[in-house]
Motif scaffolding. Structure first.
Motif, PDB file in Angstrom:
ATOM      1  N   CYS A 176      -9.003   1.316  -1.187  1.00  0.00           N
ATOM      2  CA  CYS A 176      -8.396   2.277  -0.274  1.00  0.00           C
ATOM      3  C   CYS A 176      -8.932   2.028   1.135  1.00  0.00           C
ATOM      4  CB  CYS A 176      -8.702   3.716  -0.708  1.00  0.00           C
ATOM      5  SG  CYS A 176      -7.961   4.164  -2.300  1.00  0.00           S
TER       6      CYS A 176
ATOM      7  N   CYS B  20      -3.877   3.347   0.010  1.00  0.00           N
ATOM      8  CA  CYS B  20      -4.497   2.566  -1.070  1.00  0.00           C
ATOM      9  C   CYS B  20      -3.524   1.488  -1.525  1.00  0.00           C
ATOM     10  CB  CYS B  20      -4.843   3.459  -2.259  1.00  0.00           C
ATOM     11  SG  CYS B  20      -6.187   4.612  -1.955  1.00  0.00           S
ATOM     12  N   LEU B  21      -4.075   0.433  -2.121  1.00  0.00           N
ATOM     13  CA  LEU B  21      -3.231  -0.570  -2.751  1.00  0.00           C
ATOM     14  C   LEU B  21      -2.416   0.096  -3.849  1.00  0.00           C
ATOM     15  CD1 LEU B  21      -5.734  -3.565  -3.035  1.00  0.00           C
ATOM     16  CD2 LEU B  21      -3.875  -3.281  -1.378  1.00  0.00           C
TER      17      LEU B  21
ATOM     18  N   THR C 114       0.840  -1.203   0.000  1.00  0.00           N
ATOM     19  CA  THR C 114       0.000   0.000   0.000  1.00  0.00           C
ATOM     20  C   THR C 114       0.872   1.249   0.000  1.00  0.00           C
ATOM     21  OG1 THR C 114      -0.150   0.175   2.415  1.00  0.00           O
ATOM     22  CG2 THR C 114      -1.781  -1.214   1.309  1.00  0.00           C
TER      23      THR C 114
END
Length: 720
Positions: free
Chosen positions: A690, A683-684, A618
């Protein structure tokens, strides 16, 4: 696209209308002329403009807008602007007034087309800050490469272009000062196309950027000043429309103005300001450049009163002056500084009049300008600058030209004997001689007085040095050095007036909010003002877009946050409060870490080193700013009975959060504690999901009885 779709094709037609309007004798005649003009345009099919490019960044909307979708059936006002431009700022009240009169359902949509002058202005984050700072609530598109500007052959900032419901060119207005014609063209167009049933009342999806912001103690602080005798600081909390007077350790002594903008004199608790910028403090008096009210104000702390010294409350166009202050219209004063001119010490207030590109003098007592006549106390008059926007140096002050002067620093001592000026739009620092008014280049720019595009980021001497839109200067008399807030380069620089050599002191050159470890590893975001304290050993910097006041210790080469303790904290949409502001409530899922007790002494600085690790895969979410808050529930005296807060923008290194412990602690039965809470949005890295993570650290304190200097550091670490 074809050339007939540019503004040049419209000019020949509209020029006839403009000439006829100048000779019209009443409003009805003017409206009839505009109706005739619109009917003539309706017969033309070659004035349709291109659509916005795909992939552009939009603000205050739910998504991109198009003339074939969301804007179809609307009369659209395109405002081609760049956020540094004072003329662009001047027309914002005209647009606000238009939006109040005609709604989207009425058929009107205003779209700001941000077309940058400086490279720094192409960055979305900086445009976002400007949208917040100027309270722009209509859609704004960041056209960083100025594609539509070039397609339409726009030539200067600001330019307003009115578009009809079929995406067809209607009118253009170049420069400021067209409020009457803008209102006439817009209202007549709405009636004309309404009668033809060509308007649509559908809404355009809006999503105001300001609604997503976390709380902030300061909002776009523009300037800061220090009183060398009392060590008190005055801070222009510009976005909150107020002035703060704080002690040397950050305790708020007075908060005047805010939370809403206004224009009111009177008691400290009822006076109001509108986006104040320049401040100067001496004893119990604070002078304020009340920029968007076009006023110079005086705060008398002893009497508890605010009064107006100059300006009439609306933008003036006079470039000569000479009237008594309250009768003298002025234009966007951006900074103020005390000085002496042909009379007693500090008998004049120098004013950087950004709106007319000049330096003015407001006489606080009788005096005389060089090459000028005697001036009575209260008179407000031009000192230097022709009023033309230029980078022109001249031995005669009225023949010199400035370009949006935004910062002032008096250096009255010999051999300097001058007023240093941060001339933002020419990207220069200039000197204005107090003896004869001669204007000379110190650093930056170039020799062509009409070239306002000679900017960059280069250390060097004189004209070889390059700056980018500097907004502030501060003089260190003991060292004979001038410090510069090189705003769009996100740096603090220093100039030796003897050699005219300009060097970087602090900042990486990239916008950020990192503290250290050293000066050049620290980062800023468009610092707008600065002042010298502690005999030249310390710089206080208004780090405008980071909403912080920062302290540069020039001896230890470190940067720290200046802790501000205020009872009535305000957030991005502030409201007055009778008690301390509470920290946002932590979610149930938040991790809660209790630290072992820490031995400290009264008066010490407690440095909280925050070390956070995100979940694997992330990254921080840019559009949802992460933040921290510092509180002491039940022991509010530790942090001044209020919440201290700041942004989290980079987790690659520890974030240092300093707080100064009171020199006289209160007696408590149990060990007091402070709590640092964090909210992190991530977020990824590959997109798709997210999340929000939160944690709090409770740090008990064992406070000794003997005050000590120095600092104590504790590391607060957590892996989400």
């Amino acid at each position: 696209m074809a050339s007939q779709c540019s503004l040049s094709a419209l000019f020949s037609i509209q020029s006839q209308l403009d000439y006829a309007l100048d000779n019209a004798t009443n409003q009805q005649e003017k409206e009839n002329l505009v109706y005739q003009y619109l009917r003539k345009l309706d017969d033309k099919d070659d004035l349709r403009i291109p659509d916005f490019d795909e992939g552009l960044e939009w603000l205050n909307t739910e998504g991109p807008l198009s003339f074939t979708r969301e804007l179809a059936g609307k009369v659209v006002v395109l405002d081609f602007f760049t956020y540094c431009c004072i003329n662009c700022m001047h027309i914002l009240p005209d647009l606000h007034q238009l939006e109040k009169k005609h709604s989207v359902k009425d058929g009107l949509v205003i779209v700001g087309v941000h077309s940058a002058k400086f490279p720094n202005e192409k960055v979305l984050q900086n445009v976002q800050s400007a949208v917040l700072r100027y309270n722009i609530t209509h859609p704004v598109v960041n056209d960083g490469d100025a594609r539509l500007w070039h397609e339409l052959e726009v030539s200067c900032w600001p330019t307003l272009v009115l578009i009809g419901p079929r995406g067809n060119l209607l009118f253009s207005l170049v420069g400021e000062g067209h409020r009457e014609h803008l209102a006439l063209f817009t209202s007549t167009s709405l009636r004309h196309y309404g009668d033809q049933v060509l308007l649509s009342d559908h809404l355009v999806g809006t999503k105001l950027y300001r609604d997503s912001l976390p709380p902030s103690l300061l909002s776009f602080p523009g300037k800061v000043a220090v009183d060398s005798s009392s060590k008190r600081l005055a801070i222009a909390d510009t976005g909150h429309h107020r002035v703060l007077v704080v002690s040397s350790i950050g305790q708020v002594l007075y908060s005047i103005g805010g939370p809403e903008s206004g224009r009111k004199d009177g008691n400290l608790d009822e006076a109001t300001f509108c986006s104040p910028q320049g401040v100067v403090i001496k004893g119990d008096t604070v002078f304020v450049a009340d920029t968007e009210n076009h006023l110079i104000r005086k705060i008398d702390l002893l009497e508890g009163q605010v009064s107006t010294l100059a300006g009439v409350g609306f933008q003036g166009t006079d470039k000569e002056g000479g009237a008594m202050g309250p009768q003298q219209p002025i234009s966007s004063p951006w900074d103020v500084a005390l000085g002496t001119a042909g009379g007693e010490e500090d008998n004049v207030l120098w004013v950087a009049m950004a709106g007319t590109h000049q330096i003015w003098a407001l006489f606080l007592a009788n005096g005389k300008l060089p090459k000028g006549s005697e001036s009575k106390a209260g008179m407000c008059v031009r000192f230097a600058g022709s009023g033309n926007e230029e980078n022109r140096n001249n031995a005669y002050p009225h023949k010199a030209g400035f370009a949006q002067p935004s910062g002032l620093a008096p250096a009255p001592e010999e051999p300097w004997g001058c007023l240093y000026v941060a001339d933002s739009e020419s990207s220069t620092v200039r000197s204005l001689a107090l003896k004869d008014g001669a204007v000379k280049l110190l650093v930056g720019g170039e020799r062509d007085p009409l070239n306002l595009f000679a900017f960059g980021d280069v250390d060097g001497k004189g004209v070889d040095a390059k700056l980018q839109h500097p907004l502030g200067v501060a003089w260190a008399p003991d060292q004979g050095l001038l410090y510069v807030a090189d705003s769009y380069n996100h740096k603090i620089k220093v100039v030796d007036p003897k050699t005219r050599q300009c060097l970087v002191v602090a900042g990486t050159g990239e916008a950020g909010d990192v503290l250290g470890p050293g000066l050049t590893e620290s980062s800023f975001n468009e610092p707008g003002g600065l002042c010298v304290g502690d005999g030249g050993r310390v710089l206080y910097v208004a780090d405008t877009n980071n909403h912080h006041l920062k302290v540069l210790d020039l001896d230890t080469k470190t940067v720290s946050l200046f802790p501000i303790s205020v009872e009535d904290a305000v957030d991005s949409a502030p409201t007055k409060s009778s008690g301390p502001c509470k920290v946002p409530k932590l979610p149930k899922s938040a991790s809660r870490v209790k630290m072992p007790p820490l031995a400290v002494s009264p008066g010490q600085t407690l440095n909280l080193e925050l070390v956070l690790s995100l979940p694997a895969g992330t990254k921080l979410t840019e559009d949802a700013p992460s933040f921290w808050t510092l509180s002491a529930e039940g022991n509010e005296w530790l942090v001044g009975s209020q919440v201290v807060t700041g942004d989290i923008q980079d987790l690659s290194q520890p974030l240092s959060i300093p707080t100064i412990l009171p020199t006289v602690p209160k007696a408590t039965e149990a060990s007091p504690f402070i709590t640092l809470s964090v909210w992190v949005y991530c977020c990824l890295a590959g997109g798709g999901a997210c999340m929000m993570k939160a944690a709090s650290f409770m740090q008990p304190l064992q406070i000794g009885s003997t005050p000590r200097k120095g600092s104590v550091t504790v590391t607060l670490a957590h892996a989400f």
